[in-house]
Design a protein around this motif. Structure first.
Motif, PDB file in Angstrom:
ATOM      1  N   GLU A  23       0.549  -1.263  -0.046  1.00  0.00           N
ATOM      2  CA  GLU A  23      -0.080  -0.084   0.214  1.00  0.00           C
ATOM      3  C   GLU A  23       0.956   1.349  -0.114  1.00  0.00           C
ATOM      4  OE1 GLU A  23      -3.953  -0.884   2.346  1.00  0.00           O
ATOM      5  OE2 GLU A  23      -2.207  -1.511   3.331  1.00  0.00           O
ATOM      6  N   LYS A  24       1.986   1.205   0.425  1.00  0.00           N
ATOM      7  CA  LYS A  24       3.115   2.172   0.391  1.00  0.00           C
ATOM      8  C   LYS A  24       3.768   2.379  -0.863  1.00  0.00           C
ATOM      9  CE  LYS A  24       3.162   2.398   5.330  1.00  0.00           C
ATOM     10  NZ  LYS A  24       4.175   2.550   6.461  1.00  0.00           N
ATOM     11  N   ALA A  25       4.044   1.251  -1.499  1.00  0.00           N
ATOM     12  CA  ALA A  25       5.073   1.391  -2.712  1.00  0.00           C
ATOM     13  C   ALA A  25       4.773   2.157  -3.691  1.00  0.00           C
ATOM     14  CB  ALA A  25       4.833  -0.128  -3.187  1.00  0.00           C
ATOM     15  N   GLN A  26       5.937   2.730  -4.319  1.00  0.00           N
ATOM     16  CA  GLN A  26       5.832   3.727  -5.625  1.00  0.00           C
ATOM     17  C   GLN A  26       6.190   2.755  -6.748  1.00  0.00           C
ATOM     18  OE1 GLN A  26       4.269   6.699  -5.388  1.00  0.00           O
ATOM     19  NE2 GLN A  26       3.808   5.989  -3.297  1.00  0.00           N
ATOM     20  N   ALA A  27       6.331   3.225  -7.989  1.00  0.00           N
ATOM     21  CA  ALA A  27       6.811   2.871  -9.090  1.00  0.00           C
ATOM     22  C   ALA A  27       8.115   2.203  -9.290  1.00  0.00           C
ATOM     23  CB  ALA A  27       6.527   3.864 -10.319  1.00  0.00           C
TER      24      ALA A  27
ATOM     25  N   HIS B 239       9.585   0.551  -6.829  1.00  0.00           N
ATOM     26  CA  HIS B 239       9.563  -0.131  -5.588  1.00  0.00           C
ATOM     27  C   HIS B 239       9.346  -1.753  -5.772  1.00  0.00           C
ATOM     28  CE1 HIS B 239       9.160   3.046  -2.551  1.00  0.00           C
ATOM     29  NE2 HIS B 239      10.344   2.792  -2.765  1.00  0.00           N
ATOM     30  N   ILE B 240       9.804  -2.685  -5.450  1.00  0.00           N
ATOM     31  CA  ILE B 240       9.244  -4.171  -5.543  1.00  0.00           C
ATOM     32  C   ILE B 240       8.590  -4.481  -4.020  1.00  0.00           C
ATOM     33  CG2 ILE B 240      11.483  -4.811  -4.747  1.00  0.00           C
ATOM     34  CD1 ILE B 240      10.826  -7.317  -6.471  1.00  0.00           C
ATOM     35  N   THR B 241       7.755  -5.075  -4.231  1.00  0.00           N
ATOM     36  CA  THR B 241       6.714  -5.546  -3.036  1.00  0.00           C
ATOM     37  C   THR B 241       6.555  -7.149  -2.907  1.00  0.00           C
ATOM     38  OG1 THR B 241       4.556  -4.863  -1.799  1.00  0.00           O
ATOM     39  CG2 THR B 241       4.413  -5.415  -4.043  1.00  0.00           C
ATOM     40  N   PHE B 242       6.006  -7.647  -1.950  1.00  0.00           N
ATOM     41  CA  PHE B 242       5.542  -8.859  -1.577  1.00  0.00           C
ATOM     42  C   PHE B 242       4.230  -9.345  -1.377  1.00  0.00           C
ATOM     43  CE2 PHE B 242       9.596  -7.163  -0.361  1.00  0.00           C
ATOM     44  CZ  PHE B 242      10.764  -7.907  -0.807  1.00  0.00           C
ATOM     45  N   ILE B 243       3.921 -10.497  -1.801  1.00  0.00           N
ATOM     46  CA  ILE B 243       2.480 -10.953  -1.786  1.00  0.00           C
ATOM     47  C   ILE B 243       2.875 -12.496  -1.464  1.00  0.00           C
ATOM     48  CG2 ILE B 243       0.490 -11.554  -2.999  1.00  0.00           C
ATOM     49  CD1 ILE B 243       1.046  -9.191  -4.937  1.00  0.00           C
ATOM     50  N   GLY B 244       2.348 -12.746   0.102  1.00  0.00           N
ATOM     51  CA  GLY B 244       2.591 -14.123   0.417  1.00  0.00           C
ATOM     52  C   GLY B 244       1.131 -14.754   0.740  1.00  0.00           C
ATOM     53  N   SER B 245       0.033 -14.023   0.511  1.00  0.00           N
ATOM     54  CA  SER B 245      -1.222 -14.581   0.702  1.00  0.00           C
ATOM     55  C   SER B 245      -2.273 -14.150  -0.174  1.00  0.00           C
ATOM     56  CB  SER B 245      -1.739 -14.518   2.147  1.00  0.00           C
ATOM     57  OG  SER B 245      -2.061 -13.165   2.434  1.00  0.00           O
TER      58      SER B 245
ATOM     59  N   THR C  94      -4.879 -12.747   0.671  1.00  0.00           N
ATOM     60  CA  THR C  94      -5.334 -11.487   1.404  1.00  0.00           C
ATOM     61  C   THR C  94      -4.665 -10.188   0.659  1.00  0.00           C
ATOM     62  OG1 THR C  94      -5.825 -12.535   3.319  1.00  0.00           O
ATOM     63  CG2 THR C  94      -5.556 -10.030   3.453  1.00  0.00           C
ATOM     64  N   TYR C  95      -3.397 -10.340   0.471  1.00  0.00           N
ATOM     65  CA  TYR C  95      -2.651  -9.277  -0.269  1.00  0.00           C
ATOM     66  C   TYR C  95      -2.531  -9.305  -1.455  1.00  0.00           C
ATOM     67  CZ  TYR C  95      -0.783  -8.634   4.848  1.00  0.00           C
ATOM     68  OH  TYR C  95      -0.730  -8.591   6.170  1.00  0.00           O
ATOM     69  N   ALA C  96      -2.993 -10.276  -2.092  1.00  0.00           N
ATOM     70  CA  ALA C  96      -3.140 -10.608  -3.768  1.00  0.00           C
ATOM     71  C   ALA C  96      -4.082  -9.512  -4.177  1.00  0.00           C
ATOM     72  CB  ALA C  96      -3.338 -12.085  -4.081  1.00  0.00           C
ATOM     73  N   LYS C  97      -4.961  -9.449  -3.518  1.00  0.00           N
ATOM     74  CA  LYS C  97      -6.456  -8.521  -3.620  1.00  0.00           C
ATOM     75  C   LYS C  97      -6.035  -7.100  -3.825  1.00  0.00           C
ATOM     76  CE  LYS C  97      -9.575 -11.793  -1.314  1.00  0.00           C
ATOM     77  NZ  LYS C  97     -10.470 -11.847   0.015  1.00  0.00           N
ATOM     78  N   LEU C  98      -4.686  -6.502  -3.120  1.00  0.00           N
ATOM     79  CA  LEU C  98      -4.305  -5.324  -3.171  1.00  0.00           C
ATOM     80  C   LEU C  98      -3.364  -4.854  -4.379  1.00  0.00           C
ATOM     81  CD1 LEU C  98      -3.546  -5.142   0.642  1.00  0.00           C
ATOM     82  CD2 LEU C  98      -5.753  -4.474  -0.236  1.00  0.00           C
TER      83      LEU C  98
ATOM     84  N   LYS D  26      -4.284  -2.262  -6.679  1.00  0.00           N
ATOM     85  CA  LYS D  26      -4.415  -0.888  -6.545  1.00  0.00           C
ATOM     86  C   LYS D  26      -2.832  -0.318  -6.152  1.00  0.00           C
ATOM     87  CE  LYS D  26      -9.185  -0.667  -5.135  1.00  0.00           C
ATOM     88  NZ  LYS D  26     -10.145  -0.399  -4.168  1.00  0.00           N
ATOM     89  N   SER D  27      -1.847  -1.426  -6.061  1.00  0.00           N
ATOM     90  CA  SER D  27      -0.751  -0.858  -5.758  1.00  0.00           C
ATOM     91  C   SER D  27       0.172   0.027  -6.700  1.00  0.00           C
ATOM     92  CB  SER D  27       0.152  -2.088  -5.242  1.00  0.00           C
ATOM     93  OG  SER D  27       1.511  -1.819  -4.838  1.00  0.00           O
ATOM     94  N   LYS D  28       0.936   0.818  -6.312  1.00  0.00           N
ATOM     95  CA  LYS D  28       1.670   1.414  -7.317  1.00  0.00           C
ATOM     96  C   LYS D  28       2.930   0.790  -7.716  1.00  0.00           C
ATOM     97  CE  LYS D  28      -0.178   6.039  -6.258  1.00  0.00           C
ATOM     98  NZ  LYS D  28       0.202   7.361  -5.361  1.00  0.00           N
ATOM     99  N   ALA D  29       3.302  -0.238  -6.934  1.00  0.00           N
ATOM    100  CA  ALA D  29       4.467  -0.934  -7.315  1.00  0.00           C
ATOM    101  C   ALA D  29       4.731  -1.537  -8.590  1.00  0.00           C
ATOM    102  CB  ALA D  29       4.785  -2.145  -6.203  1.00  0.00           C
ATOM    103  N   SER D  30       5.855  -1.585  -9.117  1.00  0.00           N
ATOM    104  CA  SER D  30       6.170  -2.066 -10.504  1.00  0.00           C
ATOM    105  C   SER D  30       6.511  -3.513 -10.409  1.00  0.00           C
ATOM    106  CB  SER D  30       7.405  -1.397 -11.355  1.00  0.00           C
ATOM    107  OG  SER D  30       6.932   0.016 -11.299  1.00  0.00           O
ATOM    108  N   ALA D  31       6.809  -4.158  -9.371  1.00  0.00           N
ATOM    109  CA  ALA D  31       7.169  -5.512  -9.266  1.00  0.00           C
ATOM    110  C   ALA D  31       6.774  -5.961  -7.904  1.00  0.00           C
ATOM    111  CB  ALA D  31       8.549  -5.598  -9.492  1.00  0.00           C
ATOM    112  N   ALA D  32       6.544  -7.198  -7.913  1.00  0.00           N
ATOM    113  CA  ALA D  32       6.007  -8.012  -6.878  1.00  0.00           C
ATOM    114  C   ALA D  32       6.757  -9.357  -6.837  1.00  0.00           C
ATOM    115  CB  ALA D  32       4.641  -8.001  -6.467  1.00  0.00           C
ATOM    116  N   ILE D  33       7.107  -9.820  -5.449  1.00  0.00           N
ATOM    117  CA  ILE D  33       7.642 -11.221  -5.359  1.00  0.00           C
ATOM    118  C   ILE D  33       6.221 -12.042  -4.607  1.00  0.00           C
ATOM    119  CG2 ILE D  33       8.961 -12.897  -3.895  1.00  0.00           C
ATOM    120  CD1 ILE D  33      11.033 -10.502  -3.926  1.00  0.00           C
ATOM    121  N   VAL D  34       5.833 -12.977  -5.427  1.00  0.00           N
ATOM    122  CA  VAL D  34       4.608 -13.710  -5.049  1.00  0.00           C
ATOM    123  C   VAL D  34       4.697 -14.988  -5.038  1.00  0.00           C
ATOM    124  CG1 VAL D  34       2.471 -13.929  -5.944  1.00  0.00           C
ATOM    125  CG2 VAL D  34       3.750 -12.122  -6.750  1.00  0.00           C
ATOM    126  N   ASN D  35       3.969 -15.769  -3.829  1.00  0.00           N
ATOM    127  CA  ASN D  35       4.084 -17.252  -3.577  1.00  0.00           C
ATOM    128  C   ASN D  35       3.473 -17.918  -4.868  1.00  0.00           C
ATOM    129  OD1 ASN D  35       5.160 -17.349  -1.070  1.00  0.00           O
ATOM    130  ND2 ASN D  35       3.148 -17.695  -0.021  1.00  0.00           N
TER     131      ASN D  35
END
Length: 330
Positions: free
Chosen positions: A32-36, A38-44, A46-50, A53-62
């Protein structure tokens, strides 16, 4: 500022890269705080739904989650997002405080102390008689290490920590600020005349294994006799109390504000939740878990999870809580 392409990051994680982003990644951040950049993390889920709307350009995902990258965005799918996150945090980890000289001139080091190759001793440290610092030990400013203590190689001791006499510390440990190792155990008995308390001498020591981490303002008391022991790989949070003659096995975890009374024994891999308290002379066997806020009065079997005050087997405790709620509604 460090920055990496998504391909460079995936080369470290060795995950499955899905999609692409042209953004250079300058660091990790919450969804929810990430900008373009940034890389973020999705472990469940619950967070996949977010993610949308996230501004992050990349994510590490289970890898078990179903998530689409979107335009100019990339996902790296891995078996365990939390472990992958640890690698990324290490990648962006800023350097530790810098020392201009290895042994600061204001440090007081007894002539009999042995200081290994590559050790760093900061300003206003005290190193006592017959202390042994093996190679590459770091003492940040204002650390006290008293007589006959041994500290293993590459252990890091942060400011304000006091390690009392005759303690034995393993290698690659981390003690955060204001840790107390080897203070007297809490031992008193009513005096013969019934008018006061008699202090019981605490003549043992503390023995700490390798790769142990102890959080800020935590205390490990010396034994009445023999040793208070913390096994290899244990991780102890801030504001934790470990009383005299307690013994922790390997790779135990104690969360903040938890405490062991005297002569408690933990097997290997025991997890103690935050604010839990363990009665003296209690044994918690290997693989057991004590829920946050629980009070353990009796031994806990291997692999068992206990909850509540007094702590009971988790499923039984949950049944009681449900029953109490039903009674309250009547």
């Amino acid at each position: 500022m460090k920055s990496y392409t998504i391909e460079e990051i995936n080369a470290i994680l060795k995950g499955e890269l899905i999609g692409h982003t042209t953004e250079k990644i300058v660091g990790p951040e919450e969804l929810e705080k990430a900008q373009a950049n940034h890389i973020t993390f999705i472990g469940s889920s619950t967070y996949a739904k977010l993610w949308a709307k996230s501004k992050a350009s990349a994510a590490i995902v289970n890898e078990t989650l179903s998530v689409e990258p979107g335009d100019d965005r990339a996902l790296i799918k891995v078996k365990n997002a939390d472990l992958a996150m640890a690698k990324i945090l290490e990648l962006y980890n800023p350097p530790k405080p810098h020392f201009d000289i290895d042994i600061h001139p204001t440090a007081v080091i007894h002539a009999s102390a042995s200081i290994g190759k590559g050790c760093i001793v900061g300003a206003n440290c005290y190193v006592g008689k017959d202390v042994v610092l093996e190679k590459e030990v770091v003492l940040y400013p204002n650390v006290c290490v008293f007589d006959e203590t041994i500290i293993g190689e590459a252990t890091v001791v942060w400011s304000g920590t006091v390690i009392r006499e005759r303690c034995i510390i393993g290698s690659n440990c981390i003690f955060h600020t204001n840790v107390s190792i080897g203070a007297d155990g809490f031992g008193y008995r009513p005096s013969d005349d019934g008018r006061g308390l008699t202090k019981i001498p605490q003549i043992g020591n503390v023995v700490i294994g390798h790769y142990v981490e102890i959080g800020a303002n935590s205390c490990v008391d010396r034994a009445k006799f023999s040793a208070t022991i913390i096994g290899d790989g244990c991780k102890i949070d801030n504001l934790v109390q470990i009383a005299h003659n307690s013994v922790m096995g390997r790779s135990c975890i104690m969360a903040g504000h938890s405490g062991l009374a005297g002569s408690v024994t933990l097997g290997d891999g025991v997890i103690i939740g935050g604010s839990a308290s363990i009665k003296d002379h209690t044994t918690i066997h290997s693989g057991a878990t004590v829920g946050a806020g629980s009070g353990v009065m009796n031994n806990v079997a291997a692999g068992q999870t206990v909850l509540g005050y007094p702590a009971q087997e988790a499923r039984e405790m949950l049944k009681q809580w449900v029953a109490m709620r039903r009674l309250a509604k009547k």
